[in-house]
Design a protein around this motif. Structure first.
Motif, PDB file in Angstrom:
ATOM      1  N   LYS A   1       0.832  -1.206   0.000  1.00 30.02           N
ATOM      2  CA  LYS A   1       0.000   0.000   0.000  1.00 30.02           C
ATOM      3  C   LYS A   1       0.867   1.257   0.000  1.00 30.02           C
ATOM      4  O   LYS A   1       0.547   2.240  -0.671  1.00 30.02           O
ATOM      5  CB  LYS A   1      -0.925  -0.009   1.218  1.00 30.02           C
ATOM      6  N   ASP A   2       1.966   1.203   0.721  1.00 27.06           N
ATOM      7  CA  ASP A   2       2.882   2.345   0.744  1.00 27.06           C
ATOM      8  C   ASP A   2       3.535   2.549  -0.620  1.00 27.06           C
ATOM      9  O   ASP A   2       3.740   3.688  -1.055  1.00 27.06           O
ATOM     10  CB  ASP A   2       3.964   2.142   1.808  1.00 27.06           C
ATOM     11  N   ILE A   3       3.864   1.452  -1.286  1.00 27.63           N
ATOM     12  CA  ILE A   3       4.459   1.548  -2.626  1.00 27.63           C
ATOM     13  C   ILE A   3       3.492   2.240  -3.579  1.00 27.63           C
ATOM     14  O   ILE A   3       3.865   3.169  -4.317  1.00 27.63           O
ATOM     15  CB  ILE A   3       4.849   0.158  -3.151  1.00 27.63           C
ATOM     16  N   LEU A   4       2.244   1.817  -3.548  1.00 27.11           N
ATOM     17  CA  LEU A   4       1.249   2.432  -4.428  1.00 27.11           C
ATOM     18  C   LEU A   4       1.004   3.891  -4.060  1.00 27.11           C
ATOM     19  O   LEU A   4       0.796   4.728  -4.943  1.00 27.11           O
ATOM     20  CB  LEU A   4      -0.053   1.632  -4.378  1.00 27.11           C
ATOM     21  N   GLU A   5       1.045   4.197  -2.776  1.00 31.07           N
ATOM     22  CA  GLU A   5       0.876   5.595  -2.357  1.00 31.07           C
ATOM     23  C   GLU A   5       2.029   6.457  -2.862  1.00 31.07           C
ATOM     24  O   GLU A   5       1.822   7.603  -3.287  1.00 31.07           O
ATOM     25  CB  GLU A   5       0.775   5.669  -0.833  1.00 31.07           C
ATOM     26  N   GLN A   6       3.243   5.925  -2.824  1.00 24.80           N
ATOM     27  CA  GLN A   6       4.386   6.669  -3.343  1.00 24.80           C
ATOM     28  C   GLN A   6       4.255   6.900  -4.846  1.00 24.80           C
ATOM     29  O   GLN A   6       4.556   7.990  -5.348  1.00 24.80           O
ATOM     30  CB  GLN A   6       5.682   5.909  -3.042  1.00 24.80           C
ATOM     31  N   ILE A   7       3.818   5.878  -5.554  1.00 20.00           N
ATOM     32  CA  ILE A   7       3.617   6.029  -7.004  1.00 20.00           C
ATOM     33  C   ILE A   7       2.539   7.078  -7.269  1.00 20.00           C
ATOM     34  O   ILE A   7       2.705   7.974  -8.117  1.00 20.00           O
ATOM     35  CB  ILE A   7       3.238   4.674  -7.644  1.00 20.00           C
ATOM     36  N   ASN A   8       1.433   6.980  -6.555  1.00 18.32           N
ATOM     37  CA  ASN A   8       0.349   7.944  -6.751  1.00 18.32           C
ATOM     38  C   ASN A   8       0.789   9.368  -6.433  1.00 18.32           C
ATOM     39  O   ASN A   8       0.365  10.322  -7.101  1.00 18.32           O
ATOM     40  CB  ASN A   8      -0.860   7.569  -5.888  1.00 18.32           C
ATOM     41  N   GLN A   9       1.629   9.524  -5.425  1.00 23.71           N
ATOM     42  CA  GLN A   9       2.124  10.858  -5.084  1.00 23.71           C
ATOM     43  C   GLN A   9       2.942  11.442  -6.223  1.00 23.71           C
ATOM     44  O   GLN A   9       2.834  12.635  -6.545  1.00 23.71           O
ATOM     45  CB  GLN A   9       2.957  10.801  -3.808  1.00 23.71           C
ATOM     46  N   LYS A  10       3.774  10.603  -6.864  1.00 25.17           N
ATOM     47  CA  LYS A  10       4.563  11.070  -8.015  1.00 25.17           C
ATOM     48  C   LYS A  10       3.650  11.477  -9.171  1.00 25.17           C
ATOM     49  O   LYS A  10       3.926  12.452  -9.882  1.00 25.17           O
ATOM     50  CB  LYS A  10       5.531   9.975  -8.457  1.00 25.17           C
ATOM     51  N   PHE A  11       2.570  10.727  -9.358  1.00 24.37           N
ATOM     52  CA  PHE A  11       1.607  11.097 -10.398  1.00 24.37           C
ATOM     53  C   PHE A  11       0.960  12.446 -10.069  1.00 24.37           C
ATOM     54  O   PHE A  11       0.779  13.291 -10.952  1.00 24.37           O
ATOM     55  CB  PHE A  11       0.527  10.022 -10.530  1.00 24.37           C
ATOM     56  N   LYS A  12       0.601  12.639  -8.817  1.00 26.31           N
ATOM     57  CA  LYS A  12      -0.029  13.893  -8.427  1.00 26.31           C
ATOM     58  C   LYS A  12       0.906  15.076  -8.665  1.00 26.31           C
ATOM     59  O   LYS A  12       0.475  16.151  -9.103  1.00 26.31           O
ATOM     60  CB  LYS A  12      -0.452  13.821  -6.961  1.00 26.31           C
ATOM     61  N   GLU A  13       2.193  14.875  -8.363  1.00 22.08           N
ATOM     62  CA  GLU A  13       3.172  15.928  -8.631  1.00 22.08           C
ATOM     63  C   GLU A  13       3.253  16.211 -10.130  1.00 22.08           C
ATOM     64  O   GLU A  13       3.391  17.370 -10.548  1.00 22.08           O
ATOM     65  CB  GLU A  13       4.540  15.497  -8.089  1.00 22.08           C
ATOM     66  N   PHE A  14       3.170  15.160 -10.931  1.00 22.57           N
ATOM     67  CA  PHE A  14       3.184  15.341 -12.384  1.00 22.57           C
ATOM     68  C   PHE A  14       1.923  16.083 -12.846  1.00 22.57           C
ATOM     69  O   PHE A  14       2.004  17.038 -13.631  1.00 22.57           O
ATOM     70  CB  PHE A  14       3.269  13.983 -13.071  1.00 22.57           C
ATOM     71  N   TYR A  15       0.763  15.670 -12.352  1.00 21.18           N
ATOM     72  CA  TYR A  15      -0.490  16.309 -12.763  1.00 21.18           C
ATOM     73  C   TYR A  15      -0.518  17.789 -12.390  1.00 21.18           C
ATOM     74  O   TYR A  15      -1.117  18.608 -13.105  1.00 21.18           O
ATOM     75  CB  TYR A  15      -1.678  15.589 -12.122  1.00 21.18           C
TER      76      TYR A  15
END
Length: 311
Positions: A106-120
């Motif tokens: 879950k933490d791995i996916l949260e880190q990935i999602n955070q990077k996407f949010k920074e990109f968006y």
């Protein structure tokens, strides 16, 4: 079709700290608990031009094995010269390079999602939440050696000690593939005509674009829902997770650039199997798909495979 010339290279683990993947060659490496080989190549075939736009990726160290596949863009949008599939691939690659041992999924996916949010956040003019067509998207499968756990989101697949995992196609792809093939057969198009101008894919493109509305959408009809890495939440119950009592002897992870598993767990066998299938069905009509081999390409999609052998 001309055979790929595959050569072996030995690389130390330290080479991958800065994403120094070697393309177009079978690469071997050692881990504390075993050895592995990998292969990655863009759909256009060997060469720097092809690999610069390759949307597949992979990662390994003594804690994780991972393969990820950026989805083919259907919006026509580029971000700083990159299509969405390459963007999502690079985000996942960066996260795995910086993961500590024993990270929770879950933490791995949260880190990935955070990077996407920074990109968006760099593109405030695009409403990614309400326009999923523009979201960079990827599939992801990884094995966690510390937890002896396989986790999958999307259709990258695994074969572990001879048993297949996560190799069921999503329903929307089955529907669109069948429609594309029906059109090609009705129009009696030759392979050359399809490669030049795939009218079947042209017809289903609006459907391929609209299917993004089912992506990570809990409100969509259950039959059409599918889950992918795109920076938006995936319900915990939709994660595919398999637990193992001990580290398997052989772990094979691959993107859908390889449609079927070969007899042997070697990259040479994967390539031989693919070459056979490309000769028999280059336009992917016999075995329906949403796309065939476009003119000038070696195969229908980018591909990546990693094979681990325990000591």
């Amino acid at each position: 079709m001309k055979k790929l010339l595959l050569s072996l290279s030995l690389l130390s683990l330290s080479c991958f700290a800065h994403d120094d993947l070697t393309y177009d060659k079978i690469v071997t490496a050692s881990l504390p608990n075993g050895s592995l080989e990998y292969f990655i190549q863009g759909k256009q075939g060997s060469g720097e031009k092809s690999n610069q736009v390759c949307e597949d990726g992979l990662f390994f160290n003594e804690h994780y094995l991972a393969v990820f596949d950026g989805a083919t863009d259907k919006s026509g949008k580029k971000y700083d010269g990159k299509k969405g599939g390459r963007v999502s691939r690079d985000i996942i690659q960066e996260v795995f390079q910086n993961l500590p041992p024993n990270a929770d999924k879950k933490d791995i996916l949260e880190q990935i999602n955070q990077k996407f949010k920074e990109f968006y956040a760099k593109y405030p003019d695009i409403d990614f939440a309400n326009n999923p067509l523009f979201r960079p998207t990827a599939t992801l499968i990884w094995y966690d050696f510390n937890k002896n756990e396989l986790i999958a989101i999307g259709d990258s697949k695994a074969r572990i000690d001879g048993i297949n995992y996560n190799d069921q196609p999503k329903y929307v792809d089955v529907l669109n593939s069948a429609l594309r093939v029906q059109i090609l057969q009705d129009l009696k198009l030759t392979n050359e005509q399809i490669a030049e101008n795939d009218l079947g894919r042209f017809y289903i493109m609006p459907l391929l674009q609209r299917q993004s509305e089912f992506q990570n959408n809990v409100d969509a009809p259950k039959a059409f829902q599918y889950w992918a890495i795109d920076g938006f939440d995936i319900p915990t119950e939709e994660l595919k997770v398999w637990k193992f009592d001990k580290t398997p002897k052989v772990i094979e992870l691959s993107s859908d650039g390889y449609e079927t598993y070969p007899k042997d767990a070697t990259i040479a066998s994967y390539e031989e199997q693919l070459e056979k299938e490309l000769k028999e069905d280059p336009m992917r009509v016999k075995y329906p798909s949403t796309k065939g081999v476009a003119k000038g390409n070696y195969t229908f999609d980018d591909r990546a495979v990693i094979i681990y052998q325990a000591r």
